[in-house]
Structures are given as C-alpha cells and as structure tokens.
Motif scaffolding. Structure first.
Motif, PDB file in Angstrom:
ATOM      1  N   ILE A  28      83.095  -3.575 -56.462  1.00  0.00           N
ATOM      2  CA  ILE A  28      83.554  -2.469 -55.615  1.00  0.00           C
ATOM      3  C   ILE A  28      82.364  -1.717 -55.029  1.00  0.00           C
ATOM      4  O   ILE A  28      82.371  -1.322 -53.856  1.00  0.00           O
ATOM      5  N   ALA A  29      81.317  -1.509 -55.830  1.00  0.00           N
ATOM      6  CA  ALA A  29      80.126  -0.803 -55.340  1.00  0.00           C
ATOM      7  C   ALA A  29      79.471  -1.566 -54.198  1.00  0.00           C
ATOM      8  O   ALA A  29      79.016  -0.967 -53.208  1.00  0.00           O
ATOM      9  N   LEU A  30      79.429  -2.890 -54.317  1.00  0.00           N
ATOM     10  CA  LEU A  30      78.833  -3.692 -53.248  1.00  0.00           C
ATOM     11  C   LEU A  30      79.649  -3.588 -51.968  1.00  0.00           C
ATOM     12  O   LEU A  30      79.097  -3.494 -50.865  1.00  0.00           O
ATOM     13  N   VAL A  31      80.968  -3.591 -52.103  1.00  0.00           N
ATOM     14  CA  VAL A  31      81.838  -3.457 -50.929  1.00  0.00           C
ATOM     15  C   VAL A  31      81.604  -2.103 -50.249  1.00  0.00           C
ATOM     16  O   VAL A  31      81.487  -2.016 -49.016  1.00  0.00           O
ATOM     17  N   ILE A  32      81.516  -1.033 -51.029  1.00  0.00           N
ATOM     18  CA  ILE A  32      81.282   0.302 -50.463  1.00  0.00           C
ATOM     19  C   ILE A  32      79.942   0.348 -49.746  1.00  0.00           C
ATOM     20  O   ILE A  32      79.821   0.865 -48.625  1.00  0.00           O
ATOM     21  N   THR A  33      78.915  -0.201 -50.395  1.00  0.00           N
ATOM     22  CA  THR A  33      77.571  -0.172 -49.800  1.00  0.00           C
ATOM     23  C   THR A  33      77.528  -0.936 -48.488  1.00  0.00           C
ATOM     24  O   THR A  33      76.991  -0.454 -47.476  1.00  0.00           O
ATOM     25  N   VAL A  34      78.100  -2.145 -48.489  1.00  0.00           N
ATOM     26  CA  VAL A  34      78.081  -2.958 -47.274  1.00  0.00           C
ATOM     27  C   VAL A  34      78.876  -2.295 -46.155  1.00  0.00           C
ATOM     28  O   VAL A  34      78.440  -2.256 -44.994  1.00  0.00           O
ATOM     29  N   ASN A  35      80.045  -1.730 -46.475  1.00  0.00           N
ATOM     30  CA  ASN A  35      80.849  -1.045 -45.459  1.00  0.00           C
ATOM     31  C   ASN A  35      80.135   0.173 -44.906  1.00  0.00           C
ATOM     32  O   ASN A  35      80.178   0.445 -43.699  1.00  0.00           O
ATOM     33  N   SER A  36      79.452   0.909 -45.774  1.00  0.00           N
ATOM     34  CA  SER A  36      78.739   2.107 -45.340  1.00  0.00           C
ATOM     35  C   SER A  36      77.545   1.743 -44.454  1.00  0.00           C
ATOM     36  O   SER A  36      77.300   2.386 -43.430  1.00  0.00           O
ATOM     37  N   ILE A 396      82.919   3.408 -57.282  1.00  0.00           N
ATOM     38  CA  ILE A 396      82.768   4.430 -56.243  1.00  0.00           C
ATOM     39  C   ILE A 396      81.494   5.234 -56.459  1.00  0.00           C
ATOM     40  O   ILE A 396      80.738   5.514 -55.516  1.00  0.00           O
ATOM     41  N   ALA A 397      81.233   5.591 -57.728  1.00  0.00           N
ATOM     42  CA  ALA A 397      80.015   6.348 -58.031  1.00  0.00           C
ATOM     43  C   ALA A 397      78.762   5.544 -57.691  1.00  0.00           C
ATOM     44  O   ALA A 397      77.828   6.057 -57.061  1.00  0.00           O
ATOM     45  N   LEU A 398      78.751   4.271 -58.057  1.00  0.00           N
ATOM     46  CA  LEU A 398      77.586   3.424 -57.761  1.00  0.00           C
ATOM     47  C   LEU A 398      77.439   3.190 -56.262  1.00  0.00           C
ATOM     48  O   LEU A 398      76.326   3.246 -55.708  1.00  0.00           O
ATOM     49  N   GLY A 399      78.557   2.919 -55.585  1.00  0.00           N
ATOM     50  CA  GLY A 399      78.508   2.656 -54.148  1.00  0.00           C
ATOM     51  C   GLY A 399      78.071   3.862 -53.350  1.00  0.00           C
ATOM     52  O   GLY A 399      77.238   3.763 -52.442  1.00  0.00           O
ATOM     53  N   VAL A 400      78.635   5.035 -53.683  1.00  0.00           N
ATOM     54  CA  VAL A 400      78.242   6.269 -52.990  1.00  0.00           C
ATOM     55  C   VAL A 400      76.774   6.585 -53.262  1.00  0.00           C
ATOM     56  O   VAL A 400      76.039   7.014 -52.366  1.00  0.00           O
ATOM     57  N   GLY A 401      76.338   6.341 -54.506  1.00  0.00           N
ATOM     58  CA  GLY A 401      74.932   6.560 -54.831  1.00  0.00           C
ATOM     59  C   GLY A 401      74.006   5.660 -54.034  1.00  0.00           C
ATOM     60  O   GLY A 401      72.968   6.101 -53.528  1.00  0.00           O
ATOM     61  N   LEU A 452      86.336   8.251 -45.810  1.00  0.00           N
ATOM     62  CA  LEU A 452      87.505   8.290 -46.691  1.00  0.00           C
ATOM     63  C   LEU A 452      88.221   6.947 -46.712  1.00  0.00           C
ATOM     64  O   LEU A 452      88.815   6.565 -47.726  1.00  0.00           O
ATOM     65  N   THR A 453      88.148   6.230 -45.584  1.00  0.00           N
ATOM     66  CA  THR A 453      88.763   4.903 -45.534  1.00  0.00           C
ATOM     67  C   THR A 453      88.087   3.960 -46.520  1.00  0.00           C
ATOM     68  O   THR A 453      88.757   3.157 -47.188  1.00  0.00           O
ATOM     69  N   THR A 454      86.764   4.059 -46.622  1.00  0.00           N
ATOM     70  CA  THR A 454      86.034   3.216 -47.565  1.00  0.00           C
ATOM     71  C   THR A 454      86.400   3.566 -49.003  1.00  0.00           C
ATOM     72  O   THR A 454      86.561   2.675 -49.852  1.00  0.00           O
ATOM     73  N   ALA A 456      89.243   4.873 -49.974  1.00  0.00           N
ATOM     74  CA  ALA A 456      90.604   4.376 -50.182  1.00  0.00           C
ATOM     75  C   ALA A 456      90.594   2.868 -50.417  1.00  0.00           C
ATOM     76  O   ALA A 456      91.359   2.350 -51.253  1.00  0.00           O
ATOM     77  N   LEU A 457      89.729   2.160 -49.690  1.00  0.00           N
ATOM     78  CA  LEU A 457      89.594   0.716 -49.901  1.00  0.00           C
ATOM     79  C   LEU A 457      89.127   0.419 -51.313  1.00  0.00           C
ATOM     80  O   LEU A 457      89.630  -0.515 -51.969  1.00  0.00           O
ATOM     81  N   ALA A 458      88.189   1.212 -51.816  1.00  0.00           N
ATOM     82  CA  ALA A 458      87.675   1.010 -53.178  1.00  0.00           C
ATOM     83  C   ALA A 458      88.773   1.224 -54.213  1.00  0.00           C
ATOM     84  O   ALA A 458      88.903   0.457 -55.177  1.00  0.00           O
ATOM     85  N   VAL A 459      89.579   2.266 -54.020  1.00  0.00           N
ATOM     86  CA  VAL A 459      90.685   2.527 -54.957  1.00  0.00           C
ATOM     87  C   VAL A 459      91.688   1.376 -54.915  1.00  0.00           C
ATOM     88  O   VAL A 459      92.181   0.912 -55.962  1.00  0.00           O
ATOM     89  N   GLY A 460      91.982   0.895 -53.709  1.00  0.00           N
ATOM     90  CA  GLY A 460      92.901  -0.233 -53.576  1.00  0.00           C
ATOM     91  C   GLY A 460      92.378  -1.479 -54.265  1.00  0.00           C
ATOM     92  O   GLY A 460      93.145  -2.214 -54.913  1.00  0.00           O
ATOM     93  N   LEU A 461      91.077  -1.722 -54.158  1.00  0.00           N
ATOM     94  CA  LEU A 461      90.487  -2.880 -54.828  1.00  0.00           C
ATOM     95  C   LEU A 461      90.544  -2.731 -56.341  1.00  0.00           C
ATOM     96  O   LEU A 461      90.772  -3.715 -57.064  1.00  0.00           O
ATOM     97  N   ALA A 462      90.328  -1.521 -56.818  1.00  0.00           N
ATOM     98  CA  ALA A 462      90.395  -1.276 -58.264  1.00  0.00           C
ATOM     99  C   ALA A 462      91.802  -1.564 -58.793  1.00  0.00           C
ATOM    100  O   ALA A 462      91.982  -2.220 -59.839  1.00  0.00           O
ATOM    101  N   VAL A 463      92.801  -1.068 -58.071  1.00  0.00           N
ATOM    102  CA  VAL A 463      94.189  -1.307 -58.487  1.00  0.00           C
ATOM    103  C   VAL A 463      94.513  -2.800 -58.408  1.00  0.00           C
ATOM    104  O   VAL A 463      95.164  -3.365 -59.303  1.00  0.00           O
ATOM    105  N   THR A 464      94.046  -3.444 -57.337  1.00  0.00           N
ATOM    106  CA  THR A 464      94.293  -4.880 -57.178  1.00  0.00           C
ATOM    107  C   THR A 464      93.659  -5.673 -58.308  1.00  0.00           C
ATOM    108  O   THR A 464      94.280  -6.595 -58.874  1.00  0.00           O
ATOM    109  N   GLY A 465      92.402  -5.326 -58.648  1.00  0.00           N
ATOM    110  CA  GLY A 465      91.733  -6.011 -59.755  1.00  0.00           C
ATOM    111  C   GLY A 465      92.474  -5.847 -61.058  1.00  0.00           C
ATOM    112  O   GLY A 465      92.627  -6.798 -61.836  1.00  0.00           O
ATOM    113  N   GLY A 466      92.959  -4.618 -61.306  1.00  0.00           N
ATOM    114  CA  GLY A 466      93.725  -4.383 -62.527  1.00  0.00           C
ATOM    115  C   GLY A 466      95.029  -5.154 -62.550  1.00  0.00           C
ATOM    116  O   GLY A 466      95.429  -5.712 -63.585  1.00  0.00           O
ATOM    117  N   LEU A 467      95.691  -5.223 -61.400  1.00  0.00           N
ATOM    118  CA  LEU A 467      96.961  -5.956 -61.339  1.00  0.00           C
ATOM    119  C   LEU A 467      96.756  -7.455 -61.551  1.00  0.00           C
ATOM    120  O   LEU A 467      97.556  -8.111 -62.248  1.00  0.00           O
TER     121      LEU A 467
END
Length: 490
Positions: A28-36, A396-401, A452-454, A456-467
């Motif tokens: 998830i952190a990598l996805v956030i970083t690349v999107n940002s 999210i914390a790692l990606g935002v950092g 915020l879209t990024t 939200a994408l991270a939260v969606g990925l977290a839920v998807t991974g858990g599911l």
C-alpha cells in the motif's frame, strides 16, 4: 462474544498478525508513493505548459509560415546610406513578425464565436534586430616607395590623385567597420484582455501593467532579465525603429525564464511590424476542459489553414529528466506497484490459510460445541479484516512519509519542449510553443502531493487485502469437521 473472541485471538497471534499487516503495508505504501509522485509529475508538466501558454489558456490558433518566394531570402537585410565623411556612425532596426504567418485580427472574433470557446485573444510576436556601429573609409596609396598620394573614395588606378611617376596600382589602406548586432523579442498584447495570453505568464513586480486606455500608448513592460541586461528601470526610455517607449513595469515569469523581452500594446506592435490588423497567435480558453478536443476539431474545420495546438499536443513533446521520471512513474512504477501489491495479497492469504491449518483443534472444537461453519468463517474473515486495516494504517503512514520526504528534498528535474510541427508563432515572443521553447531548458522542483483520492485508494486496498486473505482462510476453516479436532487430540 464475537468481539471478545476476536480481540483475544489477535492478541495471542501478534507476530503472525504483524507479519501479515507489514506485508500489506509495504504494498500500500508503494502504491501511495507512486501515485503521489505521478501527481507531482503532472503538476510539474502543467507548470512547463503554463509557462509557455499562460494560465487559463487551453489552446492556440496559428498559421504555418509559407516558404519564401523565389529571389527572396526571407531573412533580415539592412541598407545604410553612403556618406562622404571619412567616419560614419550608422544604426538601423529591422522589425519583422516572428513565428508563423500572420492572421487577420478578425479571426479572433471568429474563433471566439466557435461552440465551446469561452474567450479568445490575439497577440503579435515580433523580432527586432538592431545593428549599430560605425565604419571608416580607407585611403588609396601608391604601391611605389617615395611617392604617395591619397584620394578619398575608391582610389581608381590612373585617377587624378595617383602619382604620374608610379606605374603601380594604388591600394586601399586602413578603413573598416565595427557593428554590434542586438536581437530581442517584442510581443504585442491586447491590453483589454491581459488575463489570457502571453502576459498572463508574468507577474509585474515593479511598476504597473497596462491599462485598457493605453491601446495606442508608447509604453512597455519588460522582463526582469532583459531589464537587468539593459539596466532599465521604471521610467527608463528606449527606441524601436525611432519610436520612443517608456518602461512602465518590470515583470517576472511565474514558473520559468520568459522568452519575451518586451511587451507593448497590440496596436502599437502592429504599427512597428507593419502588420496592421494582424496577429500571429490566438490564445483560446474553452468553456469546459473536457471539451478541448471537440473545440479543436471545430476550429480546424471552420477556420481553414490554421493550426490548433492544445496542451495535450505539447505534453507529448516534453523531454528531459521530467519526461524520463514521468515515464518511470507511470509505467514502471505502476506495474511495480501492482506486482508488489499482488505479492502482498498472496502472502497474506497464504499466511492466513497456514494459520487456519494450525488451528484445526480450535475450530473443530468450536464446531463440536455447536458453532455453524458461517460463524467460523466470520471469525477468520474478521481477524483478516483487522490485519488488513492495521496494514492499511501502517501503509498510509509509510506512503505519506515517503511522499513528504520527496517533497522536502524537492529533486530538480529539467524539461525541454520540442517542436510540435505546427510551425506557429506562439507565446513567449517567437517561434511558437514548439520552436522557441526547444531552445530553453526549464528546471522544475518535483513534489509528491497526497490527495484524498489516494488515501481512499489505500483504504480500499487494505480492505481488499483483508477480504482476500479472509476468504481463503475462511474457506479453509469452513471445510473442517469436528472429527478433525478429535483426531488431532488423539
């Protein structure tokens, strides 16, 4: 009961839960970083295009220059008057339109009337080549020693000034020329609509800009770099083709070095360039950014012989490290993110499934006590969802950092804009967006904004991974029978 049991089981398996959460967090952190970073690349590219087009400009309308006629070089030429004095100072300005072929000013109104166009403004790009200096006439002297004569002018052999005792031809000695050539760009702007067009890329930092009443005034706004070179200040005067101008303002480009040296009212520029009722570029703002392609087609179809260049056309020509980094972020980075995320999901699912296999006795006993399979499945899915949310929070914390670190470092990227093939005169006083900008290298500071879209994408990925992990583990748990627990005890 479900919550208490869930909390107790997660507490008993902290290490396994942490491993699963960390795996998801990294993906998830990598996805956030690349999107940002990709968003930062887009912003950087927009800065490059705005520095050329101007804020609010969606496209420009120009006309390609025709080939020079036979016997015409198409280049500047200078003619100096011959004078009889031995030393003469000469100065001459050559003013000519720059970029594409001139368009009629009436086309500005025609473009503005097209469907989907909010406003259109014309501008005239000129190039001024100033040649000044002096030349000294030479003197004709005889080649024989002991006798010499001088004559002003050409010193023809056997002329009245030559020595009768000399059989040698006189030679011209001395004389020469010393001229300086200074070339700079001038753009005529519509003083009534300065918010759209070349001056919109500039911010007047000293003095003031034009007023709507200065349509025919001999006033000018000069760029900061040109003012520094010529030592101009507000109130300074200079001449273009014997026309005296007063500097009323000094402007600084918003995001890059400007290609325009001098801005003057459009009507005055048309007089200077002998281009009455003509413009070289029409700047267009669309009513809706989503309709730019449709507007381009409409203008091209209804106004023949013109070239319409949009920001998308220019974006494809951006080169340099900005283009390279953008390509890596959008292609390599995207696929790397997908691969890492898929691996994280797979690892989480396998670890969850493995953990279920080690809990045969627990789930078999629960079924023996009357738990239906759906409750066992819900238990496993609930644990996986919590692991996924923890991983999402960490990601999210790692990606935002990481994005904040990129913004704090602000690596410098270079951008060059190649020719779009339109051959048109564009902003910045010449050559058009494609031609003139290709001579300049812009330096852009990269940032990595997190939207915020990024998130939200991270939260969606977290839920998807858990599911995904919970679905695999729950399916495995639902297939267990009470007899399995009894066999494990035996």
């Amino acid at each position: 009961m479900f919550g208490i049991y869930l909390k107790r089981e997660l507490g008993r398996r902290k290490k396994a839960a942490l491993v699963i959460a960390l795996g998801l967090a990294l993906g998830i952190a990598l996805v956030i970083t690349v999107n940002s970073v990709s968003a930062g690349m887009t912003q950087a590219q927009d800065k490059v295009l705005k520095s050329l087009y101007g804020l609010g400009t969606d496209m420009t309308v120009t006309k390609a220059r025709t080939a020079p006629t036979s016997g015409s070089s198409g280049g500047p030429n200078f003619k100096f008057d011959a004078k009889s004095s031995s030393s003469s100072t000469q100065s001459s300005d050559r003013v000519q339109t720059q970029g594409g072929q001139a368009l009629k000013s009436s086309l500005v109104t025609k473009v503005a009337d097209q469907t989907g166009v909010e406003s259109a403004v014309g501008a005239l790009s000129l190039n001024v080549t100033k040649v000044d200096g002096s030349f000294t006439q030479g003197k004709a002297k005889s080649s024989t020693s002991g006798s010499s004569s001088s004559s002003s002018g050409q010193g023809q052999p056997g002329g009245s000034g030559s020595s009768s005792s000399s059989g040698g031809a006189p030679q011209v000695q001395g004389g020469g020329a010393n001229f300086n050539v200074n070339s700079y760009s001038v753009v005529g702007v519509d003083v009534a609509h300065q918010g759209l067009g070349p001056l919109s890329t500039m911010k007047v930092t000293s003095g003031k800009t034009f007023t709507s009443a200065q349509t025919s005034s001999k006033v000018a706004v000069v760029s900061k770099s040109y003012a520094k070179e010529k030592k101009y200040k507000v109130g300074s005067t200079f001449k273009i083709s014997s026309t005296k101008f007063t500097v009323i303002g000094i402007a600084t480009p918003d995001s890059s070095e400007s290609d325009t040296d001098v801005f003057v009212p459009l009507k005055v520029a048309q007089t200077l360039g002998d281009a009455k009722n003509q413009v070289t570029t029409i700047y267009v703002k669309a009513t809706d950014s989503k309709q730019i392609t449709a507007v381009k087609k409409a203008i091209t179809a209804n106004i023949s012989g013109t070239t319409v260049t949009t920001s998308a056309d220019l974006a494809s020509t951006v080169s340099g490290s900005l283009s390279t980094a953008s390509s890596l972020a959008t292609s390599v980075g995207k696929w790397l993110s997908i691969a890492v995320l898929a691996a994280a999901f797979l690892v989480a699912a396998l670890l969850t499934s493995s953990a279920v296999s080690r809990r045969v006795r627990e789930f078999g006993t629960l079924k023996a006590l009357g738990w239906p399979s759906r409750n066992v499945t819900r238990q496993v899915v609930g644990e996986s969802m919590v692991n996924g949310l923890i991983g999402g929070a960490l990601g999210i914390a790692l990606g935002v950092g990481a994005a904040y670190a990129v913004t704090a470092i602000s690596p410098k990227l270079t951008a060059q804009l190649g020719s779009t093939g339109g051959g048109a005169g564009g902003p910045g006083g010449g050559g058009g967006p494609g031609q003139q900008a290709s001579q300049n290298t812009l330096e852009i500071a990269l940032s990595a904004p997190v939207s915020l879209t990024t998130i939200a994408l991270a939260v969606g990925l977290a839920v998807t991974g858990g599911l995904i992990a919970g679905a695999m583990g729950g399916w495995r748990a639902s297939r267990m029978r009470p007899a399995d627990a009894l066999r494990s005890v035996a």
